[in-house]
Design a protein around this motif. Structure first.
Motif, PDB file in Angstrom:
ATOM      1  N   GLY A 159       0.810  -1.209   0.000  1.00  0.00           N
ATOM      2  CA  GLY A 159       0.000   0.000   0.000  1.00  0.00           C
ATOM      3  C   GLY A 159       0.841   1.255   0.000  1.00  0.00           C
ATOM      4  N   LEU A 160       0.240   2.326  -0.495  1.00  0.00           N
ATOM      5  CA  LEU A 160       0.890   3.629  -0.546  1.00  0.00           C
ATOM      6  C   LEU A 160      -0.182   4.694  -0.423  1.00  0.00           C
ATOM      7  CD1 LEU A 160       3.475   5.343  -1.246  1.00  0.00           C
ATOM      8  CD2 LEU A 160       2.715   5.216  -3.613  1.00  0.00           C
ATOM      9  N   ARG A 161       0.047   5.636   0.482  1.00  0.00           N
ATOM     10  CA  ARG A 161      -0.889   6.757   0.606  1.00  0.00           C
ATOM     11  C   ARG A 161      -0.155   7.967   1.171  1.00  0.00           C
ATOM     12  NH1 ARG A 161      -4.818   6.349   5.784  1.00  0.00           N
ATOM     13  NH2 ARG A 161      -3.212   6.178   7.351  1.00  0.00           N
ATOM     14  N   LEU A 162      -0.744   9.120   0.994  1.00  0.00           N
ATOM     15  CA  LEU A 162      -0.193  10.342   1.570  1.00  0.00           C
ATOM     16  C   LEU A 162      -0.777  10.534   2.962  1.00  0.00           C
ATOM     17  CD1 LEU A 162      -0.276  12.903  -1.370  1.00  0.00           C
ATOM     18  CD2 LEU A 162       1.733  12.060  -0.174  1.00  0.00           C
ATOM     19  N   ARG A 163       0.071  10.915   3.896  1.00  0.00           N
ATOM     20  CA  ARG A 163      -0.383  11.163   5.259  1.00  0.00           C
ATOM     21  C   ARG A 163       0.419  12.311   5.845  1.00  0.00           C
ATOM     22  NH1 ARG A 163       0.840   7.370  10.046  1.00  0.00           N
ATOM     23  NH2 ARG A 163       0.290   8.793  11.684  1.00  0.00           N
ATOM     24  N   ARG A 164      -0.245  13.150   6.596  1.00  0.00           N
ATOM     25  CA  ARG A 164       0.398  14.300   7.205  1.00  0.00           C
ATOM     26  C   ARG A 164       1.171  13.863   8.445  1.00  0.00           C
ATOM     27  NH1 ARG A 164      -0.378  19.166   5.485  1.00  0.00           N
ATOM     28  NH2 ARG A 164      -2.298  18.726   4.401  1.00  0.00           N
ATOM     29  N   GLY A 165       2.405  14.314   8.556  1.00  0.00           N
ATOM     30  CA  GLY A 165       3.237  13.965   9.694  1.00  0.00           C
ATOM     31  C   GLY A 165       2.990  14.875  10.883  1.00  0.00           C
ATOM     32  N   GLU A 166       3.714  14.615  11.956  1.00  0.00           N
ATOM     33  CA  GLU A 166       3.576  15.427  13.168  1.00  0.00           C
ATOM     34  C   GLU A 166       3.984  16.873  12.927  1.00  0.00           C
ATOM     35  OE1 GLU A 166       5.916  13.398  16.038  1.00  0.00           O
ATOM     36  OE2 GLU A 166       4.570  11.679  16.127  1.00  0.00           O
ATOM     37  N   ASP A 167       4.879  17.087  11.958  1.00  0.00           N
ATOM     38  CA  ASP A 167       5.329  18.435  11.637  1.00  0.00           C
ATOM     39  C   ASP A 167       4.409  19.149  10.652  1.00  0.00           C
ATOM     40  OD1 ASP A 167       5.880  16.949   9.419  1.00  0.00           O
ATOM     41  OD2 ASP A 167       8.016  17.416   9.337  1.00  0.00           O
ATOM     42  N   GLY A 168       3.353  18.463  10.185  1.00  0.00           N
ATOM     43  CA  GLY A 168       2.391  19.072   9.281  1.00  0.00           C
ATOM     44  C   GLY A 168       2.677  18.842   7.809  1.00  0.00           C
ATOM     45  N   TRP A 169       3.806  18.292   7.450  1.00  0.00           N
ATOM     46  CA  TRP A 169       4.160  18.044   6.059  1.00  0.00           C
ATOM     47  C   TRP A 169       3.570  16.715   5.592  1.00  0.00           C
ATOM     48  CZ3 TRP A 169       6.692  21.323   2.818  1.00  0.00           C
ATOM     49  CH2 TRP A 169       7.288  22.432   3.396  1.00  0.00           C
ATOM     50  N   LEU A 170       3.188  16.683   4.314  1.00  0.00           N
ATOM     51  CA  LEU A 170       2.691  15.446   3.726  1.00  0.00           C
ATOM     52  C   LEU A 170       3.866  14.542   3.385  1.00  0.00           C
ATOM     53  CD1 LEU A 170      -0.117  16.624   1.273  1.00  0.00           C
ATOM     54  CD2 LEU A 170      -0.386  15.306   3.362  1.00  0.00           C
ATOM     55  N   ARG A 171       3.716  13.266   3.732  1.00  0.00           N
ATOM     56  CA  ARG A 171       4.730  12.267   3.414  1.00  0.00           C
ATOM     57  C   ARG A 171       4.014  10.997   2.964  1.00  0.00           C
ATOM     58  NH1 ARG A 171       7.128  14.299   8.088  1.00  0.00           N
ATOM     59  NH2 ARG A 171       9.092  15.356   7.677  1.00  0.00           N
ATOM     60  N   PHE A 172       4.757  10.160   2.266  1.00  0.00           N
ATOM     61  CA  PHE A 172       4.195   8.883   1.860  1.00  0.00           C
ATOM     62  C   PHE A 172       4.213   7.915   3.033  1.00  0.00           C
ATOM     63  CE2 PHE A 172       5.429  10.276  -2.461  1.00  0.00           C
ATOM     64  CZ  PHE A 172       4.190  10.136  -3.060  1.00  0.00           C
ATOM     65  N   GLU A 173       3.116   7.195   3.161  1.00  0.00           N
ATOM     66  CA  GLU A 173       3.026   6.102   4.119  1.00  0.00           C
ATOM     67  C   GLU A 173       2.953   4.820   3.302  1.00  0.00           C
ATOM     68  OE1 GLU A 173       0.576   6.014   7.963  1.00  0.00           O
ATOM     69  OE2 GLU A 173      -0.638   4.907   6.513  1.00  0.00           O
ATOM     70  N   ARG A 174       3.928   3.949   3.522  1.00  0.00           N
ATOM     71  CA  ARG A 174       4.027   2.718   2.744  1.00  0.00           C
ATOM     72  C   ARG A 174       3.771   1.516   3.643  1.00  0.00           C
ATOM     73  NH1 ARG A 174       7.844   6.253   0.516  1.00  0.00           N
ATOM     74  NH2 ARG A 174       7.847   6.292  -1.760  1.00  0.00           N
ATOM     75  N   SER A 175       2.975   0.581   3.137  1.00  0.00           N
ATOM     76  CA  SER A 175       2.695  -0.661   3.858  1.00  0.00           C
ATOM     77  C   SER A 175       3.466  -1.798   3.193  1.00  0.00           C
ATOM     78  CB  SER A 175       1.208  -0.989   3.819  1.00  0.00           C
ATOM     79  OG  SER A 175       0.457   0.047   4.402  1.00  0.00           O
ATOM     80  N   PHE A 176       4.004  -2.675   4.023  1.00  0.00           N
ATOM     81  CA  PHE A 176       4.769  -3.815   3.534  1.00  0.00           C
ATOM     82  C   PHE A 176       4.284  -5.080   4.232  1.00  0.00           C
ATOM     83  CE2 PHE A 176       7.559  -0.184   3.021  1.00  0.00           C
ATOM     84  CZ  PHE A 176       8.053  -0.361   1.740  1.00  0.00           C
ATOM     85  N   ARG A 177       4.451  -6.195   3.536  1.00  0.00           N
ATOM     86  CA  ARG A 177       4.109  -7.503   4.077  1.00  0.00           C
ATOM     87  C   ARG A 177       5.314  -8.415   3.891  1.00  0.00           C
ATOM     88  NH1 ARG A 177       2.751 -12.119   1.814  1.00  0.00           N
ATOM     89  NH2 ARG A 177       2.643 -11.184  -0.240  1.00  0.00           N
ATOM     90  N   PHE A 178       5.542  -9.281   4.869  1.00  0.00           N
ATOM     91  CA  PHE A 178       6.571 -10.301   4.725  1.00  0.00           C
ATOM     92  C   PHE A 178       6.111 -11.556   5.437  1.00  0.00           C
ATOM     93  CE2 PHE A 178       7.741  -8.130   8.621  1.00  0.00           C
ATOM     94  CZ  PHE A 178       8.185  -9.133   9.471  1.00  0.00           C
ATOM     95  N   GLU A 179       6.778 -12.660   5.138  1.00  0.00           N
ATOM     96  CA  GLU A 179       6.413 -13.935   5.745  1.00  0.00           C
ATOM     97  C   GLU A 179       7.581 -14.460   6.558  1.00  0.00           C
ATOM     98  OE1 GLU A 179       5.092 -16.358   2.473  1.00  0.00           O
ATOM     99  OE2 GLU A 179       3.047 -15.594   2.700  1.00  0.00           O
ATOM    100  N   TYR A 180       7.243 -15.162   7.639  1.00  0.00           N
ATOM    101  CA  TYR A 180       8.265 -15.753   8.491  1.00  0.00           C
ATOM    102  C   TYR A 180       7.827 -17.155   8.897  1.00  0.00           C
ATOM    103  CZ  TYR A 180       5.211 -14.459  12.399  1.00  0.00           C
ATOM    104  OH  TYR A 180       4.147 -14.324  13.251  1.00  0.00           O
ATOM    105  N   SER A 181       8.801 -17.941   9.354  1.00  0.00           N
ATOM    106  CA  SER A 181       8.523 -19.311   9.757  1.00  0.00           C
ATOM    107  C   SER A 181       9.143 -19.567  11.118  1.00  0.00           C
ATOM    108  CB  SER A 181       9.111 -20.287   8.731  1.00  0.00           C
ATOM    109  OG  SER A 181       8.931 -21.612   9.167  1.00  0.00           O
TER     110      SER A 181
END
Length: 111
Positions: free
Chosen positions: A52-74
């Motif tokens: 996933g990828l979306r724009l989200r405002r940070g604590e400082d008020g600037w827009l930044r990309f928020e990226r979601s990642f998935r991984f698998e483990y055993s």
């Protein structure tokens, strides 16, 4: 001449986005490895997948990309579990995955 300028500007923006995406993926791989090592499990395929990828405002008020990642483990090499992490910029803001194994109580070690 203006067309060339706008093409160069578009290329520079595309390269900056690609470079930031690669840096975020490398950070996610490092975080996934650290989490798996701390939990005593193995990271499957040694990689993460962007989900996933979306724009989200940070604590400082600037827009930044928020990226979601998935991984698998055993846990034992025969099972597969899915984990998820979210990075806002280069900061980890959410994680669902392998838990750190608790240390063995000292009295059990003395037996």
């Amino acid at each position: 001449m203006q067309t060339l300028f706008f093409l160069m500007l578009a290329f520079a923006a595309g390269f900056a986005f690609w470079s930031a995406s690669r840096a975020a993926a490398e950070r996610a791989i490092a975080l996934g490895r650290e989490a798996c090592a701390a939990a005593g499990v193995q990271l499957i395929d040694q990689t993460v997948h962007a989900t996933g990828l979306r724009l989200r405002r940070g604590e400082d008020g600037w827009l930044r990309f928020e990226r979601s990642f998935r991984f698998e483990y055993s846990e034992d090499g025969t099972d597969r579990h899915s984990a998820r992490m979210v990075l806002h910029g280069d900061r980890l803001v959410a994680f669902t995955g392998p838990a750190v194994r608790p240390a063995a109580p000292m009295d059990r070690l003395l037996e």
